[in-house]
Scaffold this active site. Structure first.
Site, PDB file in Angstrom:
ATOM      1  N   HIS A 180     -19.639   9.250-120.434  1.00  0.00           N
ATOM      2  CA  HIS A 180     -19.629   8.508-121.980  1.00  0.00           C
ATOM      3  C   HIS A 180     -21.071   9.678-122.450  1.00  0.00           C
ATOM      4  O   HIS A 180     -21.439  10.474-122.031  1.00  0.00           O
ATOM      5  CB  HIS A 180     -20.790   7.044-121.449  1.00  0.00           C
ATOM      6  CG  HIS A 180     -20.366   6.406-120.662  1.00  0.00           C
ATOM      7  ND1 HIS A 180     -19.905   5.679-119.296  1.00  0.00           N
ATOM      8  CD2 HIS A 180     -19.490   5.394-120.783  1.00  0.00           C
ATOM      9  CE1 HIS A 180     -20.027   5.249-118.417  1.00  0.00           C
ATOM     10  NE2 HIS A 180     -19.420   4.932-119.301  1.00  0.00           N
ATOM     11  N   ASP A 212     -21.132   8.947-112.777  1.00  0.00           N
ATOM     12  CA  ASP A 212     -19.685   8.426-113.155  1.00  0.00           C
ATOM     13  C   ASP A 212     -18.669   9.018-114.339  1.00  0.00           C
ATOM     14  O   ASP A 212     -17.744   9.105-115.150  1.00  0.00           O
ATOM     15  CB  ASP A 212     -20.096   7.292-113.881  1.00  0.00           C
ATOM     16  CG  ASP A 212     -20.577   7.094-115.313  1.00  0.00           C
ATOM     17  OD1 ASP A 212     -20.235   8.304-115.842  1.00  0.00           O
ATOM     18  OD2 ASP A 212     -21.592   6.766-116.212  1.00  0.00           O
ATOM     19  N   ASP A 229     -24.619  12.109-114.964  1.00  0.00           N
ATOM     20  CA  ASP A 229     -24.282  11.169-115.353  1.00  0.00           C
ATOM     21  C   ASP A 229     -23.252  10.997-113.399  1.00  0.00           C
ATOM     22  O   ASP A 229     -22.347  11.583-113.765  1.00  0.00           O
ATOM     23  CB  ASP A 229     -23.678  10.348-115.995  1.00  0.00           C
ATOM     24  CG  ASP A 229     -23.758   9.048-115.632  1.00  0.00           C
ATOM     25  OD1 ASP A 229     -23.279   8.163-114.618  1.00  0.00           O
ATOM     26  OD2 ASP A 229     -24.008   8.094-116.752  1.00  0.00           O
TER      27      ASP A 229
HETATM   28  N1  ARG Z   1     -21.037   3.221-123.981  1.00  0.00           N
HETATM   29  C1  ARG Z   1     -21.694   2.265-123.795  1.00  0.00           C
HETATM   30  C2  ARG Z   1     -23.272   1.597-123.986  1.00  0.00           C
HETATM   31  O1  ARG Z   1     -23.497   2.392-125.115  1.00  0.00           O
HETATM   32  C3  ARG Z   1     -21.609   2.236-122.007  1.00  0.00           C
HETATM   33  C4  ARG Z   1     -23.023   3.426-121.850  1.00  0.00           C
HETATM   34  C5  ARG Z   1     -22.816   3.318-120.088  1.00  0.00           C
HETATM   35  N2  ARG Z   1     -24.200   4.576-119.981  1.00  0.00           N
HETATM   36  C6  ARG Z   1     -24.765   5.123-118.887  1.00  0.00           C
HETATM   37  N3  ARG Z   1     -25.421   6.464-118.834  1.00  0.00           N
HETATM   38  N4  ARG Z   1     -23.456   4.702-117.390  1.00  0.00           N
HETATM   39  O2  ARG Z   1     -23.450   0.596-123.361  1.00  0.00           O
HETATM   40 MN    MN Z   2     -24.477   7.957-118.972  1.00  0.00          MN
HETATM   41 MN    MN Z   3     -21.664   7.114-117.637  1.00  0.00          MN
END
Ligand code: ARG
Ligand code: MN
Ligand code: MN
Ligand code: MN
Length: 314
Positions: free
Chosen positions: A121, A229, A227
């Site tokens: 992201h 992820d 992150d």
């Molecule tokens: N873009 C999405 C939001 O604004 C997902 C963000 C996910 N961020 C993370 N740090 N995992 O909520």
């Molecule tokens: Mn993130």
């Molecule tokens: Mn993320």
């Protein structure tokens, strides 16, 4: 290397229970012992303690702004102190809203830093574009000078002043970017390597170009915000917002080896490890091991192996 570790057991930048258990899970997967075993001197500063902030009403859509603002102020002060002690700072999250405090605390002692953001992201929604209201999807928006006019004054956030320009951050691993975020990336000309570029160029070329971009004028301190992820969910499933089609384990580690090679790593965030989301012990341990390996790669672990220079064959 001398490494200063700070744990930030904080979840209020997102709604899912368990990400506050990240720091202790990563430690229990052998972080400190392994860092020492590869020749690092390590000081563990322990975990921050975050007090409950009562009556933390939403600001528009944004959830728990006072709690997030206050926790990040505590973290910024801790990171600043660890940098002033001369360590490379490792911040164990917690959710990614903590990058606000980690980067601001780092910038308080190293004004000229650049940011390498490894993530599925872009976390660059503003409080006005956020689809979820979760601040872990917004941290970058508070840090970039060019976005400052678009950031409303939020309770708990008045101490936060942007510390980098749009050209000082680069992304690797993107594959889930909201339309408003994509507009911001394009509008500000922010450099990124989405998974498409990783596929097209290969991770070696991506890292070569990353270094060309961040060191275009002079070599400067790197803040690596990693992150978990960013890695494919088959490697690190125990995280709150997994996205298919991520970095392989090898690509994820190669990034750390190249960052280490620059000699300029000054601070690292390892965030979004959530043991309560793992469905089996194996999913939790695989995620924790990946997190530890990312950190070890940042501090000189080589996959080819290594030996002590004074070793003699018996
Ligand atoms: N873009 C999405 C939001 O604004 C997902 C963000 C996910 N961020 C993370 N740090 N995992 O909520
Ligand atoms: Mn993130
Ligand atoms: Mn993320
Ligand atoms: Mn200072």
């Amino acid at each position: 290397h001398t490494v200063g570790i700070i744990g930030a057991p904080f979840w209020k930048g997102q709604p899912k229970d368990g990400v506050e258990k990240g720091p202790d899970l990563i430690r229990s997967a052998g972080l400190v012992e392994n860092l020492k075993g590869q020749g690092c001197s390590v000081r563990d500063y322990g975990n921050l303690k975050f007090e409950n902030v009562p009556d933390d009403e939403p600001f528009g859509k944004v959830q728990r702004p006072r709690s997030v603002g206050r926790a990040n102020k505590q973290l910024a002060d801790a990171v600043h102190a660890i940098k002033n002690d001369g360590h490379t700072c490792v911040m164990l999250g917690g959710d990614h809203s903590l990058a606000i405090g980690s980067i601001l605390g780092h910038a308080a002692s190293h004004r000229e830093l650049c940011v390498v953001w490894v993530d599925a992201h872009s976390d660059i929604n503003t409080p006005l574009t956020t689809p979820s209201g979760n601040i872990h999807g917004q941290p970058v928006s508070f840090l970039i000078r060019e976005l400052h006019p678009k950031i409303p004054v939020m309770p708990g956030f008045s101490w936060i002043k942007p510390c980098i320009s749009a050209q000082d951050i680069i992304y690797i691993g993107l594959r889930d970017v909201d339309p408003e975020e994509h507009y911001i990336l394009k509008y500000l000309g922010i450099k990124y390597f989405s998974m498409t570029e990783v596929d097209h160029l290969g991770i070696a070329k991506v890292m070569e170009e990353t270094c060309d971009h961040i060191f275009s004028k002079v070599k400067r301190p790197i803040h690596l915000s990693y992150d978990i992820d960013a890695l494919d969910p088959s490697v690190s499933p125990a995280t709150g917002t997994p996205v298919v089609g991520g970095l392989t384990y090898r690509e994820g580690i190669y990034i750390t080896e190249q960052i280490c090679q620059t000699g300029m790593l000054s601070a690292l965030d390892l965030v979004e490890v959530n043991p309560k989301i793992g469905r089996t012990d194996e999913e939790i341990s695989s995620t924790a091991k990946a997190a530890v390996d990312v950190i070890l790669g940042c501090f000189g672990r080589l996959r080819e192996g290594s030996h002590n220079p004074d070793y003699c064959l018996p």
